[in-house]
Design a protein around this motif. Structure first.
Motif, PDB file in Angstrom:
ATOM      1  N   ALA A   1       0.842  -1.206   0.000  1.00 45.81           N
ATOM      2  CA  ALA A   1       0.000   0.000   0.000  1.00 45.81           C
ATOM      3  C   ALA A   1       0.875   1.252   0.000  1.00 45.81           C
ATOM      4  N   ALA A   2       2.102   1.122   0.486  1.00 44.13           N
ATOM      5  CA  ALA A   2       3.080   2.215   0.419  1.00 44.13           C
ATOM      6  C   ALA A   2       4.073   1.912  -0.693  1.00 44.13           C
ATOM      7  N   ASP A   3       4.736   2.943  -1.192  1.00 41.36           N
ATOM      8  CA  ASP A   3       5.740   2.737  -2.230  1.00 41.36           C
ATOM      9  C   ASP A   3       6.976   2.045  -1.677  1.00 41.36           C
ATOM     10  N   ALA A   4       7.248   2.250  -0.391  1.00 36.94           N
ATOM     11  CA  ALA A   4       8.413   1.634   0.245  1.00 36.94           C
ATOM     12  C   ALA A   4       8.211   1.668   1.753  1.00 36.94           C
ATOM     13  N   THR A   5       8.982   0.866   2.467  1.00 36.28           N
ATOM     14  CA  THR A   5       8.933   0.841   3.928  1.00 36.28           C
ATOM     15  C   THR A   5      10.355   0.877   4.465  1.00 36.28           C
ATOM     16  N   PHE A   6      10.654   1.898   5.274  1.00 34.58           N
ATOM     17  CA  PHE A   6      11.946   2.001   5.947  1.00 34.58           C
ATOM     18  C   PHE A   6      11.697   1.697   7.419  1.00 34.58           C
ATOM     19  N   ALA A   7      12.244   0.604   7.896  1.00 35.48           N
ATOM     20  CA  ALA A   7      11.891   0.181   9.246  1.00 35.48           C
ATOM     21  C   ALA A   7      12.915  -0.783   9.823  1.00 35.48           C
ATOM     22  N   THR A   8      12.859  -0.876  11.134  1.00 35.88           N
ATOM     23  CA  THR A   8      13.498  -1.977  11.824  1.00 35.88           C
ATOM     24  C   THR A   8      12.852  -3.275  11.334  1.00 35.88           C
ATOM     25  N   ASP A   9      13.624  -4.326  11.252  1.00 35.52           N
ATOM     26  CA  ASP A   9      13.024  -5.637  11.036  1.00 35.52           C
ATOM     27  C   ASP A   9      12.389  -6.010  12.374  1.00 35.52           C
ATOM     28  N   ASN A  10      11.133  -5.602  12.555  1.00 40.14           N
ATOM     29  CA  ASN A  10      10.473  -5.747  13.848  1.00 40.14           C
ATOM     30  C   ASN A  10      10.283  -7.200  14.259  1.00 40.14           C
ATOM     31  N   TYR A  11      10.146  -8.076  13.285  1.00 37.14           N
ATOM     32  CA  TYR A  11      10.040  -9.495  13.620  1.00 37.14           C
ATOM     33  C   TYR A  11      11.355  -9.977  14.221  1.00 37.14           C
ATOM     34  N   GLU A  12      12.462  -9.572  13.610  1.00 39.46           N
ATOM     35  CA  GLU A  12      13.779  -9.940  14.129  1.00 39.46           C
ATOM     36  C   GLU A  12      14.007  -9.330  15.513  1.00 39.46           C
ATOM     37  N   ALA A  13      13.519  -8.101  15.718  1.00 42.14           N
ATOM     38  CA  ALA A  13      13.644  -7.469  17.041  1.00 42.14           C
ATOM     39  C   ALA A  13      12.957  -8.322  18.108  1.00 42.14           C
ATOM     40  N   GLY A  14      11.784  -8.853  17.759  1.00 48.00           N
ATOM     41  CA  GLY A  14      11.077  -9.727  18.684  1.00 48.00           C
ATOM     42  C   GLY A  14      11.787 -11.058  18.890  1.00 48.00           C
ATOM     43  N   VAL A  15      12.298 -11.618  17.802  1.00 51.02           N
ATOM     44  CA  VAL A  15      13.015 -12.894  17.892  1.00 51.02           C
ATOM     45  C   VAL A  15      14.205 -12.767  18.843  1.00 51.02           C
ATOM     46  N   LEU A  16      14.943 -11.676  18.745  1.00 58.36           N
ATOM     47  CA  LEU A  16      16.145 -11.491  19.575  1.00 58.36           C
ATOM     48  C   LEU A  16      15.813 -11.512  21.071  1.00 58.36           C
ATOM     49  N   ILE A  17      14.780 -10.759  21.474  1.00 56.05           N
ATOM     50  CA  ILE A  17      14.448 -10.740  22.899  1.00 56.05           C
ATOM     51  C   ILE A  17      13.814 -12.048  23.348  1.00 56.05           C
ATOM     52  N   GLY A  18      13.133 -12.740  22.420  1.00 57.67           N
ATOM     53  CA  GLY A  18      12.584 -14.055  22.749  1.00 57.67           C
ATOM     54  C   GLY A  18      13.686 -15.080  22.959  1.00 57.67           C
ATOM     55  N   GLN A  19      14.679 -15.064  22.072  1.00 56.73           N
ATOM     56  CA  GLN A  19      15.807 -15.987  22.216  1.00 56.73           C
ATOM     57  C   GLN A  19      16.575 -15.723  23.508  1.00 56.73           C
ATOM     58  N   TRP A  20      16.779 -14.434  23.795  1.00 54.63           N
ATOM     59  CA  TRP A  20      17.510 -14.075  25.020  1.00 54.63           C
ATOM     60  C   TRP A  20      16.741 -14.559  26.250  1.00 54.63           C
TER      61      TRP A  20
END
Length: 341
Positions: free
Chosen positions: A125-144
């Motif tokens: 719906a947007a031409d582009a998305t500039f963002a944190t890989d939010n899924y990876e951000a969640g994975v990191l704290i879950g793994q920790w």
């Protein structure tokens, strides 16, 4: 008379030429629309956009919702940007689905639209998305968290402090990423709350602020006072959760994990309030967004996604002072040099 008309015509052409020259020299306008103007994350995002706009000679118009979840104000801001003749819109959407018709209208009017931090639904719906890989951000704290708890992870009692009832994509991605990292069957990755893992005490909303975090934590503790792990959507919510736990004498019995990387959150990692957080870089994503609009306006070229992703990843790092094997991290002292807010 012919001489008079000729002189007048030349004069008129001169005025038109001057007007055209003035118009050509007018700076292009870029709009930044954030969820709020009080959350330190969006304050830093605005600073990044302002600095890059000044560097590039761009007129930046900034808008924000009254609170997180205020989509109506964001829709009105999009209308204002279209009317102002902006070349592009950078938006951190509160309602990632509901905002799409307004975004479509802007794109139909010729504006490039770039989602910042929070992908729209659908993503294209947007031409582009500039963002944190939010899924990876969640994975990191879950793994920790899983590694930190060790054998106790099998019997964890987990509270989920989420964002808003609308379940914006950023909240879903972090939540579901955490579950994957911790070893919970995610079920439908696009939905929060459909899991059947017995370790999940429940979900509550925080609106991404400290008071919301405190209230949500109190609500879930009433449901199960043996909670020993708390996932929070962001660090203000984590701070509120800690205050609720502290008031009940439970702070030293519960591990809190979060996502953001704001300076107050990093200080809370140092002080033991937050066990681990995933740091993101809002200044970078906003600055990149302003540059991308300028490039599009001048060449028609749109941004490209990062390799293997559907977004342009602006980076994420795990921050903790209790590192675990197998999960790369930085300590709070190092993170303090790169934090925001």
């Amino acid at each position: 008379m012919r001489h008079l008309f000729a002189s007048a015509a030349v004069g008129a052409l001169g005025v038109l030429a001057l007007a055209g020259s003035a118009s050509a020299q007018s700076p292009m306008t870029v709009c930044l629309i954030t969820k709020t103007d009080t959350n330190p994350f969006f304050v830093k995002m605005k600073e990044g956009a302002e600095a890059k706009a000044k560097e590039l000679g761009i007129n930046l118009q900034s808008y924000a919702g009254r609170v997180d979840g205020d989509s109506d104000s964001q829709v009105q801001a999009i209308e204002s940007c279209i009317a102002a003749g902006a070349k592009g819109i950078l938006i951190a959407a509160s309602d990632t689905k509901g905002i799409v018709p307004a975004i479509t209208k802007a794109r139909d009017a010729g504006l490039i639209t770039i989602a910042l931090d929070t992908p729209l639904e659908p993503l294209n719906a947007a031409d582009a998305t500039f963002a944190t890989d939010n899924y990876e951000a969640g994975v990191l704290i879950g793994q920790w968290a899983k590694a930190k708890m060790g054998n106790e992870a099998a019997d964890a009692k987990i509270a989920f402090l989420d964002l808003t009832p609308q379940q914006p994509s950023v909240a879903v991605l972090r939540d579901q990423g955490f579950m994957e990292g911790f070893g919970i069957d995610v079920k439908n990755k696009d939905v929060v709350g459909d899991e059947s893992d017995a370790r999940i005490v429940g979900h509550d909303i925080t609106n991404g602020n400290e008071e919301g975090g405190r209230q949500a934590m109190e609500n879930l503790l009433q449901k199960d006072p043996t909670i020993n792990l708390v996932y929070t959507i962001n660090e203000p919510a984590a701070a509120g959760a800690y205050e609720a736990l502290k008031a009940l004498g439970l702070a030293d019995k519960v591990t809190i994990v979060s996502v953001d990387g704001g300076c107050p959150g990093i200080a809370n990692v140092k002080d033991g309030v937050i066990g681990a957080t995933s740091m993101q870089y809002p200044l970078k994503m906003a600055a990149m967004g302003v540059e991308a609009v300028k490039t599009f306006a001048e060449s028609g070229k749109k941004p490209e996604a990062s390799a293997g992703l559907e977004i342009t990843n602006t980076g994420v790092d795990l921050v903790t002072d209790a590192p675990v094997d197998g999960v790369k991290s930085m300590d709070s002292a190092t993170a303090a040099k790169a934090c925001w807010g």
